[in-house]
Motif scaffolding. Structure first.
Motif, PDB file in Angstrom:
ATOM      1  N   GLY B  87       9.585  -4.010  -2.736  1.00 48.37           N
ATOM      2  CA  GLY B  87       9.298  -3.818  -1.321  1.00 48.37           C
ATOM      3  C   GLY B  87       8.027  -3.035  -1.046  1.00 48.37           C
ATOM      4  O   GLY B  87       7.791  -2.599   0.073  1.00 48.37           O
ATOM      5  N   VAL B  88       7.186  -2.842  -2.079  1.00 46.98           N
ATOM      6  CA  VAL B  88       5.932  -2.116  -1.887  1.00 46.98           C
ATOM      7  C   VAL B  88       4.815  -3.122  -1.599  1.00 46.98           C
ATOM      8  O   VAL B  88       4.716  -4.157  -2.254  1.00 46.98           O
ATOM      9  N   LEU B  89       3.992  -2.799  -0.599  1.00 44.24           N
ATOM     10  CA  LEU B  89       2.879  -3.676  -0.246  1.00 44.24           C
ATOM     11  C   LEU B  89       1.865  -3.747  -1.377  1.00 44.24           C
ATOM     12  O   LEU B  89       1.511  -2.713  -1.950  1.00 44.24           O
ATOM     13  N   GLN B 114      -8.254  -5.140   5.035  1.00 39.58           N
ATOM     14  CA  GLN B 114      -7.029  -4.663   5.665  1.00 39.58           C
ATOM     15  C   GLN B 114      -7.390  -4.126   7.040  1.00 39.58           C
ATOM     16  O   GLN B 114      -8.302  -3.315   7.191  1.00 39.58           O
ATOM     17  N   PRO B 123      -0.721  -2.567   9.587  1.00 32.66           N
ATOM     18  CA  PRO B 123      -1.711  -3.089   8.641  1.00 32.66           C
ATOM     19  C   PRO B 123      -1.374  -4.497   8.136  1.00 32.66           C
ATOM     20  O   PRO B 123      -0.230  -4.779   7.758  1.00 32.66           O
ATOM     21  N   TYR B 124      -2.371  -5.361   8.161  1.00 33.62           N
ATOM     22  CA  TYR B 124      -2.280  -6.694   7.571  1.00 33.62           C
ATOM     23  C   TYR B 124      -3.608  -6.976   6.886  1.00 33.62           C
ATOM     24  O   TYR B 124      -4.635  -6.396   7.266  1.00 33.62           O
TER      25      TYR B 124
END
Lengths: 264, 168
Positions: B87-89, B114, B123-124
């Motif tokens: 589950g870590v980006l 980002q 953030p994306y």
């Protein structure tokens, strides 16, 4: 044209006193670190003004966290470094001013679902330049930025980074000119925020349908047809409702060329 | 950039709706999320899992792909996030080394950054819209659906599975 030089200068010189405190759970020494006080330009960004503060706190934290990305919070709310400092203050403290502004410094538990990573100042520069470019697309279909040289782009950034008003405005004035026979930008680069974190973006013209210049009150009536008595704040002041949008954009935009307004 | 090269919000919503209908027929998982009050916040998204191998180790990644409307540039825009199985980006640097990325290092950092997503305010990773307008205006004449055409520009950079039946 941005002609009211006194206004530009006044806004450029705006500063905020900040009191940085290290988060309690980060402190690994018996001796408590002193808070770190500093005056920072409202128009700057936190990563540009926090090097000294970071060095001050580094010796009080666990060394395994020393290379971690530092981040800040105000009252539990992580602060987004990619917004100008003065805007963040107006957003969270505009209604109830508290000076110095007391912020908490963290070296662990980076909230990656809220904050953008900022490993170095190049990232701040890239973010800044792409925001200026976006503003120019709104104002002049991007034509001013694309005809500038790389050295002009650098001068804009260095002017901001080194707090050099003349250096910055020598270039920025070109971004604030209107082109063609119509006096005014195509659209006004503007973002309106509420303190619940929501942001409002719209294509806003500096003119009314009949060609007359649009004032703040008229824009508010368009954007919030069902709400009256909305006030907008920027650079620590509540904006008079009869301010023309074109003038506002030329004089009260942040260095990223956007108007960042807070609903209050 | 010329006026004709940009897209209105309404054009985008029409294209997004028809793209969603094709996706439904193909059952490939794109969802359409409309915002009736703020039209420009309409977007389409898809969740997928990616099986990747690095140094002989297999791992599963979760991806979220979002196509939204960039109001300033008047173009469709492509954004994504990738999480590992904890589950870590993933970081930008980790993504650059993925086998589905075909850009070289310099191109990669100038094209993908980002950013705070204009709709989600989180953030994306966003593909920079700068050149999209010029390219799309050149391709728009022969385009049946501007989002399909747009994805045709993105897929060589990031190898996404897009069915041929979209008419690419």
């Amino acid at each position: 044209m941005a002609n009211d030089r006194e206004v530009l200068r006044e806004i450029w010189d705006g500063k905020l006193p900040i009191c940085f405190q290290l988060a309690q759970e980060e402190i690994m020494e018996i001796q408590q670190p002193d808070p770190f006080y500093v005056m920072v330009p409202r128009l700057s960004y936190f990563p540009l003004v926090t090097d000294k503060m970071k060095r001050h706190f580094l010796r009080f934290i666990s060394q395994e966290n020393a290379d971690n990305e530092m981040w800040l919070d105000y009252n539990g709310q992580p602060l987004k470094w990619h917004y100008p400092i003065g805007f963040l203050y107006d957003l969270y403290c505009g209604i109830d001013p508290q000076l110095p502004w007391t912020l908490t410094v963290h070296f662990t538990k980076f909230p990656e679902d809220v904050l953008l990573h900022c490993p170095n100042k190049d990232v701040v520069e890239a973010h800044y330049m792409s925001t200026v470019k976006e503003a120019d697309v709104l104002k002049h279909r991007g034509q001013v930025m694309s005809t500038m040289q790389k050295k002009d782009h650098n001068q804009l950034w260095l002017g901001l980074q080194n707090d050099k008003f003349d250096q910055f405005w020598a270039i920025n004035r070109r971004l604030m000119e209107s082109h063609g026979d119509n006096e005014g930008f195509k659209h006004i680069p503007i973002r309106i925020y509420s303190d619940d974190g929501s942001c409002f973006q719209r294509l806003v013209s500096p003119k009314n349908v009949d060609g007359s210049r649009k004032v703040l009150q008229q824009m508010i009536a368009e954007l919030y047809p069902d709400k009256i008595n909305i006030k907008l704040r920027t650079h620590g002041i509540t904006l008079p409702l009869d301010t023309p949008l074109q003038w506002l954009s030329e004089h009260m935009s942040y260095p990223d060329n956007f108007l960042h307004l807070c609903v209050c | 950039m010329d006026q004709n090269s940009t897209l209105s919000v309404e054009d985008f919503v029409v294209a997004a709706t028809s793209f969603y209908e094709i996706s439904n027929r193909l059952a490939d998982g794109w969802k359409l999320i409309k915002d009736e009050n703020e039209t420009y916040k309409t977007y389409i998204k898809k969740h997928t899992f990616l099986q990747v191998e690095r140094d002989g180790v297999q791992s599963l990644l979760k991806t979220e792909l979002v196509i939204f409307f960039n109001l300033s540039y008047g173009v469709p825009a492509f954004s994504f996030n990738i999480w590992n199985s904890s589950g870590v980006l993933l970081t930008l640097e980790e993504i650059r080394h993925m086998s589905f990325v075909t850009l070289n290092q310099k191109e990669f950092y100038s094209v993908i950054t980002q950013q705070e997503h204009p709709i989600f305010l989180r953030p994306y990773f966003i593909v920079h819209p700068c050149h999209t307008a010029e390219l799309l205006s050149a391709l728009r004449q022969g385009s049946k659906n501007i989002i399909v055409t747009f994805l045709g520009l993105i897929t060589p950079l990031l190898k996404l599975d897009l069915s041929m039946e979209y008419g690419l």
